[in-house]
Every structure is written in C-alpha cells, then in structure tokens.
Design a protein around this motif. Structure first.
Motif, PDB file in Angstrom:
ATOM      1  N   LEU A 143       0.855  -1.178   0.000  1.00  0.00           N
ATOM      2  CA  LEU A 143       0.000   0.000   0.000  1.00  0.00           C
ATOM      3  C   LEU A 143       0.892   1.228   0.000  1.00  0.00           C
ATOM      4  CD1 LEU A 143      -2.760   1.436   0.331  1.00  0.00           C
ATOM      5  CD2 LEU A 143      -2.446   1.162   2.811  1.00  0.00           C
ATOM      6  N   GLN A 144       0.698   2.096  -0.992  1.00  0.00           N
ATOM      7  CA  GLN A 144       1.507   3.304  -1.117  1.00  0.00           C
ATOM      8  C   GLN A 144       0.634   4.528  -0.875  1.00  0.00           C
ATOM      9  OE1 GLN A 144       3.365   3.131  -4.989  1.00  0.00           O
ATOM     10  NE2 GLN A 144       4.555   1.319  -4.457  1.00  0.00           N
ATOM     11  N   LEU A 145       1.053   5.352   0.095  1.00  0.00           N
ATOM     12  CA  LEU A 145       0.328   6.580   0.458  1.00  0.00           C
ATOM     13  C   LEU A 145       1.257   7.775   0.325  1.00  0.00           C
ATOM     14  CD1 LEU A 145      -1.240   5.357   3.817  1.00  0.00           C
ATOM     15  CD2 LEU A 145      -2.382   5.470   1.628  1.00  0.00           C
ATOM     16  N   ALA A 168      -1.789  10.716   7.443  1.00  0.00           N
ATOM     17  CA  ALA A 168      -2.640   9.523   7.411  1.00  0.00           C
ATOM     18  C   ALA A 168      -1.833   8.289   7.777  1.00  0.00           C
ATOM     19  CB  ALA A 168      -3.279   9.360   6.036  1.00  0.00           C
ATOM     20  N   LEU A 169      -0.640   8.184   7.252  1.00  0.00           N
ATOM     21  CA  LEU A 169       0.219   7.039   7.545  1.00  0.00           C
ATOM     22  C   LEU A 169       0.504   6.933   9.037  1.00  0.00           C
ATOM     23  CD1 LEU A 169       1.823   4.777   6.112  1.00  0.00           C
ATOM     24  CD2 LEU A 169       3.745   6.340   6.055  1.00  0.00           C
ATOM     25  N   ALA A 170       0.829   8.039   9.662  1.00  0.00           N
ATOM     26  CA  ALA A 170       1.110   8.036  11.103  1.00  0.00           C
ATOM     27  C   ALA A 170      -0.126   7.635  11.911  1.00  0.00           C
ATOM     28  CB  ALA A 170       1.607   9.411  11.540  1.00  0.00           C
ATOM     29  N   HIS A 226       0.640   4.302  13.820  1.00  0.00           N
ATOM     30  CA  HIS A 226       1.284   4.621  15.099  1.00  0.00           C
ATOM     31  C   HIS A 226       0.378   5.284  16.119  1.00  0.00           C
ATOM     32  CE1 HIS A 226       4.930   3.529  13.079  1.00  0.00           C
ATOM     33  NE2 HIS A 226       4.727   4.433  12.164  1.00  0.00           N
ATOM     34  N   SER A 227      -0.908   5.193  15.954  1.00  0.00           N
ATOM     35  CA  SER A 227      -1.792   5.850  16.923  1.00  0.00           C
ATOM     36  C   SER A 227      -2.264   4.821  17.944  1.00  0.00           C
ATOM     37  CB  SER A 227      -2.964   6.531  16.217  1.00  0.00           C
ATOM     38  OG  SER A 227      -3.659   5.597  15.430  1.00  0.00           O
ATOM     39  N   GLY A 228      -1.419   4.587  18.903  1.00  0.00           N
ATOM     40  CA  GLY A 228      -1.621   3.551  19.898  1.00  0.00           C
ATOM     41  C   GLY A 228      -2.977   3.511  20.565  1.00  0.00           C
ATOM     42  N   ALA A 240      -8.936   4.072  11.805  1.00  0.00           N
ATOM     43  CA  ALA A 240      -7.615   3.519  12.127  1.00  0.00           C
ATOM     44  C   ALA A 240      -7.747   2.119  12.716  1.00  0.00           C
ATOM     45  CB  ALA A 240      -6.872   4.438  13.091  1.00  0.00           C
ATOM     46  N   ILE A 241      -8.744   1.899  13.542  1.00  0.00           N
ATOM     47  CA  ILE A 241      -8.978   0.578  14.118  1.00  0.00           C
ATOM     48  C   ILE A 241      -9.361  -0.409  13.017  1.00  0.00           C
ATOM     49  CG2 ILE A 241     -10.534  -0.751  15.611  1.00  0.00           C
ATOM     50  CD1 ILE A 241     -10.526   1.797  17.454  1.00  0.00           C
ATOM     51  N   ARG A 242     -10.212   0.010  12.090  1.00  0.00           N
ATOM     52  CA  ARG A 242     -10.571  -0.855  10.957  1.00  0.00           C
ATOM     53  C   ARG A 242      -9.334  -1.220  10.145  1.00  0.00           C
ATOM     54  NH1 ARG A 242     -15.751   1.583   7.923  1.00  0.00           N
ATOM     55  NH2 ARG A 242     -15.199  -0.087   6.505  1.00  0.00           N
TER      56      ARG A 242
END
Length: 125
Positions: free
Chosen positions: A79-81, A86-88, A92-94, A104-106
């Motif tokens: 997957l290229q973004l 959005a990538l972070a 990385h959003s704990g 993000a959970i999905r």
C-alpha cells in the motif's frame, strides 16, 4: 505536487491510493489503483466522501484499496500513500484517541488478516 508510484516486488501487487479536497466546495474524494508487479492495471476505484477532512479521505482511500485487494484474493500487497499524517494515524496511533480512530482501528484489523501488507510513504517527485 506530483507523486508517482513504484512497482511492487515480483509476486506482489501495489495499491496506490490518494485523497483529494476541492477547497472551493469542501468536497472530498478518494481513489486509487491496483497494479501487479509488472505495472498492469488490475483495478481502480473512486469514492465521493462529501465534506470531510482530507486526512479522512486519505484513510478511506487506503481502506478501500486494501478491501479490494483482499476481495480479489491478493495476499502480498504494498500500500503506497503520499500522506504522512494519514500514515502516522494508521500505523502509530496507539490509543486511537483522535477523530479518525474508528477508521484507524478498521485499518489495523485489516492488517491482522492472513496476508502480507507493506505500507510505504511516497515522496513527491
């Protein structure tokens, strides 16, 4: 800003997704393309998302691309973004305490499936 895409490794496919915002109307869309390791187009998609933040459009584009890859039985996907934000948020959003947490959970749940997904950031060319 111009952003290109990169060929995937042999046996892999590339999902290249992006979000777009029309500043005048505030309307957002997301879209992308699926390509094999030789660059052949396997499929493409677009989504009209109405009014939302561009980051949300970027995330929706990534989710839709991965969903299509999964449904087409591709199990090695890159997957290229082009959106670092959005990538972070996706990777990385704990605690998922931001406004895009449900998406993000999905995304994280999709990554837990029985497949290989590499997520990469594309730099402007």
């Amino acid at each position: 800003m111009t952003v290109g895409w990169k060929l995937a490794s042999t046996g892999w496919i590339t999902v290249n997704s992006d979000g777009s915002l029309l500043r005048r109307s505030g309307s957002t869309t997301a879209g992308g393309a699926l390509r094999d390791w030789q660059g052949h187009l396997l499929g493409a998609y677009t989504m009209n998302l109405g009014r939302c933040f561009i980051t949300r459009a970027e995330i929706w584009g990534a989710l839709k691309g991965l969903k299509l890859a999964w449904e087409a039985c591709h199990r090695q996907v890159e997957l290229q973004l082009d959106s670092k934000t959005a990538l972070a948020l996706l990777l990385h959003s704990g605690r998922h305490s931001h406004q895009h947490a449900n998406l993000a959970i999905r995304f994280q749940n999709m990554l837990r499936r029985e497949w290989y997904v590499r997520v990469t950031h594309l730099e402007p060319i």
